[in-house]
Motif scaffolding. Structure first.
Motif, PDB file in Angstrom:
ATOM      1  N   LEU A 285       2.212  -3.323   8.309  1.00  0.00           N
ATOM      2  CA  LEU A 285       2.930  -2.360   8.598  1.00  0.00           C
ATOM      3  C   LEU A 285       2.295  -1.187   8.971  1.00  0.00           C
ATOM      4  O   LEU A 285       3.057  -0.064   9.159  1.00  0.00           O
ATOM      5  N   ASN A 286       1.180  -1.202   8.832  1.00  0.00           N
ATOM      6  CA  ASN A 286       0.322   0.038   9.330  1.00  0.00           C
ATOM      7  C   ASN A 286       0.727   1.263   8.305  1.00  0.00           C
ATOM      8  O   ASN A 286       1.004   2.342   8.735  1.00  0.00           O
ATOM      9  N   THR A 287       0.555   0.715   7.106  1.00  0.00           N
ATOM     10  CA  THR A 287       0.870   1.956   6.002  1.00  0.00           C
ATOM     11  C   THR A 287      -0.346   2.115   4.944  1.00  0.00           C
ATOM     12  O   THR A 287      -1.009   1.077   4.873  1.00  0.00           O
ATOM     13  N   PRO A 288      -0.573   3.175   4.604  1.00  0.00           N
ATOM     14  CA  PRO A 288      -2.018   3.315   3.514  1.00  0.00           C
ATOM     15  C   PRO A 288      -1.603   2.714   2.398  1.00  0.00           C
ATOM     16  O   PRO A 288      -0.415   2.803   1.851  1.00  0.00           O
ATOM     17  N   LEU A 289      -2.763   2.267   1.627  1.00  0.00           N
ATOM     18  CA  LEU A 289      -2.648   1.689   0.446  1.00  0.00           C
ATOM     19  C   LEU A 289      -3.696   2.341  -0.438  1.00  0.00           C
ATOM     20  O   LEU A 289      -4.866   2.505  -0.033  1.00  0.00           O
ATOM     21  N   GLU A 290      -3.023   2.724  -1.730  1.00  0.00           N
ATOM     22  CA  GLU A 290      -3.974   3.171  -2.709  1.00  0.00           C
ATOM     23  C   GLU A 290      -4.054   2.139  -3.904  1.00  0.00           C
ATOM     24  O   GLU A 290      -3.224   1.804  -4.390  1.00  0.00           O
ATOM     25  N   VAL A 291      -5.423   2.066  -4.646  1.00  0.00           N
ATOM     26  CA  VAL A 291      -5.463   1.195  -5.593  1.00  0.00           C
ATOM     27  C   VAL A 291      -5.819   2.122  -6.906  1.00  0.00           C
ATOM     28  O   VAL A 291      -6.744   2.776  -6.984  1.00  0.00           O
ATOM     29  N   VAL A 292      -5.077   2.057  -8.002  1.00  0.00           N
ATOM     30  CA  VAL A 292      -5.345   2.800  -9.038  1.00  0.00           C
ATOM     31  C   VAL A 292      -5.652   1.789 -10.530  1.00  0.00           C
ATOM     32  O   VAL A 292      -5.041   0.878 -10.562  1.00  0.00           O
ATOM     33  N   PHE A 293      -6.457   2.451 -11.227  1.00  0.00           N
ATOM     34  CA  PHE A 293      -6.842   1.784 -12.284  1.00  0.00           C
ATOM     35  C   PHE A 293      -6.589   2.261 -13.732  1.00  0.00           C
ATOM     36  O   PHE A 293      -6.565   1.687 -14.820  1.00  0.00           O
ATOM     37  N   SER A 294      -6.008   3.612 -13.457  1.00  0.00           N
ATOM     38  CA  SER A 294      -5.848   4.153 -14.830  1.00  0.00           C
ATOM     39  C   SER A 294      -4.807   5.388 -14.413  1.00  0.00           C
ATOM     40  O   SER A 294      -4.476   5.665 -13.285  1.00  0.00           O
ATOM     41  N   PRO A 295      -4.048   5.809 -15.455  1.00  0.00           N
ATOM     42  CA  PRO A 295      -3.098   7.025 -14.990  1.00  0.00           C
ATOM     43  C   PRO A 295      -4.044   8.272 -14.495  1.00  0.00           C
ATOM     44  O   PRO A 295      -3.367   9.006 -13.783  1.00  0.00           O
ATOM     45  N   GLN A 296      -5.186   8.458 -14.677  1.00  0.00           N
ATOM     46  CA  GLN A 296      -6.150   9.610 -14.315  1.00  0.00           C
ATOM     47  C   GLN A 296      -6.102   9.256 -12.710  1.00  0.00           C
ATOM     48  O   GLN A 296      -6.369  10.490 -12.011  1.00  0.00           O
ATOM     49  N   ASP A 297      -6.053   8.004 -12.289  1.00  0.00           N
ATOM     50  CA  ASP A 297      -6.382   7.958 -10.733  1.00  0.00           C
ATOM     51  C   ASP A 297      -4.953   8.265 -10.085  1.00  0.00           C
ATOM     52  O   ASP A 297      -4.988   8.168  -8.805  1.00  0.00           O
ATOM     53  N   MET A 298      -3.800   8.335 -10.705  1.00  0.00           N
ATOM     54  CA  MET A 298      -2.435   8.468 -10.121  1.00  0.00           C
ATOM     55  C   MET A 298      -2.622   9.978  -9.287  1.00  0.00           C
ATOM     56  O   MET A 298      -2.133   9.854  -8.117  1.00  0.00           O
ATOM     57  N   GLN A 299      -2.889  10.845  -9.848  1.00  0.00           N
ATOM     58  CA  GLN A 299      -2.799  12.177  -9.089  1.00  0.00           C
ATOM     59  C   GLN A 299      -3.629  12.113  -7.814  1.00  0.00           C
ATOM     60  O   GLN A 299      -3.403  12.819  -6.838  1.00  0.00           O
ATOM     61  N   ARG A 300      -4.830  11.414  -7.690  1.00  0.00           N
ATOM     62  CA  ARG A 300      -5.675  11.321  -6.661  1.00  0.00           C
ATOM     63  C   ARG A 300      -5.035  10.398  -5.597  1.00  0.00           C
ATOM     64  O   ARG A 300      -4.897  10.917  -4.494  1.00  0.00           O
ATOM     65  N   ALA A 301      -4.211   9.379  -5.895  1.00  0.00           N
ATOM     66  CA  ALA A 301      -3.589   8.506  -5.156  1.00  0.00           C
ATOM     67  C   ALA A 301      -2.316   9.414  -4.330  1.00  0.00           C
ATOM     68  O   ALA A 301      -2.101   9.283  -3.321  1.00  0.00           O
ATOM     69  N   PHE A 302      -1.780  10.110  -5.246  1.00  0.00           N
ATOM     70  CA  PHE A 302      -0.368  10.897  -4.632  1.00  0.00           C
ATOM     71  C   PHE A 302      -1.024  12.060  -3.720  1.00  0.00           C
ATOM     72  O   PHE A 302      -0.296  12.336  -2.919  1.00  0.00           O
ATOM     73  N   SER A 303      -2.130  12.616  -3.975  1.00  0.00           N
ATOM     74  CA  SER A 303      -2.786  13.551  -3.265  1.00  0.00           C
ATOM     75  C   SER A 303      -2.877  13.000  -1.753  1.00  0.00           C
ATOM     76  O   SER A 303      -2.670  13.661  -0.708  1.00  0.00           O
ATOM     77  N   ARG A 304      -3.590  11.761  -1.876  1.00  0.00           N
ATOM     78  CA  ARG A 304      -4.025  11.251  -0.514  1.00  0.00           C
ATOM     79  C   ARG A 304      -2.496  10.696   0.096  1.00  0.00           C
ATOM     80  O   ARG A 304      -2.582  10.722   1.491  1.00  0.00           O
ATOM     81  N   LEU A 305      -1.538  10.582  -0.180  1.00  0.00           N
ATOM     82  CA  LEU A 305      -0.540   9.924   0.252  1.00  0.00           C
ATOM     83  C   LEU A 305       0.739  11.313   0.242  1.00  0.00           C
ATOM     84  O   LEU A 305       1.900  10.829   0.437  1.00  0.00           O
ATOM     85  N   GLU A 306       0.407  12.425   0.181  1.00  0.00           N
ATOM     86  CA  GLU A 306       1.379  13.539   0.162  1.00  0.00           C
ATOM     87  C   GLU A 306       2.098  13.834   1.367  1.00  0.00           C
ATOM     88  O   GLU A 306       3.152  14.365   1.445  1.00  0.00           O
ATOM     89  N   ASP A 307       1.474  13.351   2.492  1.00  0.00           N
ATOM     90  CA  ASP A 307       2.154  13.143   3.842  1.00  0.00           C
ATOM     91  C   ASP A 307       3.501  12.434   4.144  1.00  0.00           C
ATOM     92  O   ASP A 307       3.967  12.214   5.026  1.00  0.00           O
ATOM     93  N   MET A 308       3.214  11.224   3.188  1.00  0.00           N
ATOM     94  CA  MET A 308       4.319  10.160   3.425  1.00  0.00           C
ATOM     95  C   MET A 308       5.646  10.622   3.059  1.00  0.00           C
ATOM     96  O   MET A 308       5.921  11.516   1.843  1.00  0.00           O
ATOM     97  N   ASP A 309       6.442   9.837   3.617  1.00  0.00           N
ATOM     98  CA  ASP A 309       8.337  10.314   3.027  1.00  0.00           C
ATOM     99  C   ASP A 309       8.485   9.759   1.970  1.00  0.00           C
ATOM    100  O   ASP A 309       9.367  10.013   1.211  1.00  0.00           O
ATOM    101  N   ILE A 310       8.166   8.371   1.931  1.00  0.00           N
ATOM    102  CA  ILE A 310       8.253   7.668   0.740  1.00  0.00           C
ATOM    103  C   ILE A 310       7.063   6.711   0.191  1.00  0.00           C
ATOM    104  O   ILE A 310       6.389   5.998   0.989  1.00  0.00           O
ATOM    105  N   ILE A 311       7.044   6.807  -1.213  1.00  0.00           N
ATOM    106  CA  ILE A 311       5.836   5.868  -1.724  1.00  0.00           C
ATOM    107  C   ILE A 311       6.421   4.841  -2.682  1.00  0.00           C
ATOM    108  O   ILE A 311       7.010   4.933  -3.483  1.00  0.00           O
ATOM    109  N   PHE A 312       5.716   3.581  -2.231  1.00  0.00           N
ATOM    110  CA  PHE A 312       6.129   2.490  -3.255  1.00  0.00           C
ATOM    111  C   PHE A 312       4.978   1.987  -3.989  1.00  0.00           C
ATOM    112  O   PHE A 312       3.958   2.062  -3.640  1.00  0.00           O
ATOM    113  N   MET A 313       5.399   1.930  -5.426  1.00  0.00           N
ATOM    114  CA  MET A 313       4.319   1.735  -6.596  1.00  0.00           C
ATOM    115  C   MET A 313       4.710   0.381  -7.057  1.00  0.00           C
ATOM    116  O   MET A 313       5.548   0.100  -7.741  1.00  0.00           O
ATOM    117  N   ASP A 314       3.543  -0.604  -6.729  1.00  0.00           N
ATOM    118  CA  ASP A 314       3.618  -1.897  -7.265  1.00  0.00           C
ATOM    119  C   ASP A 314       2.859  -1.844  -8.826  1.00  0.00           C
ATOM    120  O   ASP A 314       1.780  -1.098  -8.871  1.00  0.00           O
TER     121      ASP A 314
END
Length: 426
Positions: A285-314
């Protein structure tokens, strides 16, 4: 008639004592949650107060009839006395012809739970009976009592007297795993209509009326699709239900149909294959993917995806019958901007297990439910049960592994057709 008040820790304790003291013909008049002990009403232990009665002269079930007004008033007064008692008490009403609304038998146990524990359910949802406004609790009690009268009326007649067509429809609903209680709520009023009508009721007419009543259960359903304003979509659910594949289908819909920029986050690091699978979909789909291991990683992931219109979290597939795991998951769910949480359930799972899972998630926040593996089962009664019991909002259903094709909005008419055994024309 003897009436007795019990204060117990659980309903099984109450049932055992009632059967021992009052016999198998005992009936439950009222249940409520109370607190015992403590200081000035505080810090008391939660108990359940149960008022039960037994008519020793009753040998066989009789068709219920309306009691005389004066006798019923006296009976209510005496029941009130039992409710106000501070200890177990027994007294004889002297009115063997008066029967209370809720029988103590195995078939009626679910109904007893739905009525007697309404206040307890309200407390679980953060409300108390004192906070309820209007007449809703009274109307609910009346509805349950009316249903019970219909049940008793039907039970008092030989089973073979029920019209064969009506019995066929009832058997179909039970085969589709529609709960016995819900089946009766759908069909007993129809049988009452048939008894009062002079017209001929064939199977087609019975099915038509059942369809109307089932549509009433689905009434009030809101938009099924992801809202255009939603920026974060959390996908939660137990193991093996197809969460990752469902995310790929939903993400593809947003990319291809709605032209939105999509980002993916996964916290499912328990299974290496889950991360690799989502990476594959992200590449396609040519979309970026972030892998998080703890709640502390979530902010980093959201910062990297801040330009996205919508984010899906598995999220990780865990044993969500365990409340601790659900609580752990809740700490990962973020509410940055508008968000929705989708619970994914497989239609090949038993309804009882589905309900336990959904109950655990309902304690936090749950917006919609997505059902997978519709192509692997011909039994859809669990969908009707869950919508009725938990008022879950339907969203999508999946019917295969193909991405992005095998997904569609849930169709209530299709679900009803399958349950009733009606031909479905694609």
């Amino acid at each position: 008639m003897k009436v007795k008040r019990y204060v117990v820790d659980s309903m099984p304790d109450a049932l055992a004592r009632i059967r021992s003291d009052l016999g198998k013909n005992a009936i439950i008049l009222n249940t409520k949650e109370i607190r015992s002990g403590g200081l000035w009403g505080w810090f008391g232990k939660k108990k359940i107060e149960v008022i039960a009665a037994a008519d020793e002269s009753m040998s066989v079930p009789q068709r219920p009839t309306a009691p005389p007004a004066a006798g019923w008033s006296d009976f209510q007064s005496e029941v009130a006395a039992a409710l106000n008692s501070n200890s177990d008490s027994v007294f004889d009403t002297g009115k063997p012809g008066i029967h209370a609304p809720i029988p103590l038998d195995r078939n009626a146990h679910n109904l007893t739970g739905r009525t007697g524990f309404k206040q307890q359910s309200d407390l679980t949802n953060g409300r108390s009976a004192k906070e309820e406004q209007g007449n809703e609790p009274i109307l609910e009690e009346i509805r349950q009592m009316k249903l019970l009268m219909q049940k008793l009326s039907a039970a008092s007649e030989p089973q073979e007297e029920a019209p064969p067509a009506w019995l066929e429809v009832r058997e179909r609903l039970l085969e589709q795993d529609v709960s016995p209680d819900l089946t009766d709520r759908i069909l007993l009023p129809i049988r009452e209509e048939m008894q009062e009508s002079t017209e001929v009721w064939d199977k087609a007419r019975i099915i038509a009326r059942a369809r109307e009543r089932m549509r009433d259960i689905f009434s009030g359903q809101g938009p099924k699709v992801i809202s255009p304003q939603t920026r974060i979509v959390h996908i939660v659910g137990p193991t093996g239900v197809g969460k990752t594949t469902s995310i790929a289908k939903l993400a593809a819909e947003q990319v291809l149909k709605h032209k939105r920029k999509v980002g993916l986050i996964t916290s499912d690091t328990y299974r290496i294959s889950a991360v690799e699978q989502l990476k594959t979909y992200a590449t396609i789909l040519n979309t970026p993917l972030e892998v998080v291991f703890s709640p502390q990683d979530m902010q980093r992931a959201f910062s990297r995806l801040e330009d996205m219109d919508i984010i899906f979290m598995d999220t990780a597939g865990r044993n969500y019958r365990n409340e601790m795991y659900v609580s752990e998951l809740h700490s990962l769910i973020q509410t940055h901007g508008a968000s929705e949480t989708f619970l994914v359930l497989s239609l090949t799972t038993k309804y009882k297990d589905m309900k336990v899972i959904a109950d655990n998630f309902m304690k936090f926040r749950l917006d919609k439910v997505l059902f997978t593996k519709m192509d692997e089962t011909g039994t859809l009664g669990a969908v009707l049960n869950l919508v009725d019991a938990l008022k879950l909002q339907l969203s999508y259903v999946t019917n295969g592994q193909n991405v992005p094709d095998d997904i569609a909005e849930a169709d209530e008419d299709h679900i009803i057709n399958v349950i009733l055994g009606e031909a479905v024309h694609e």
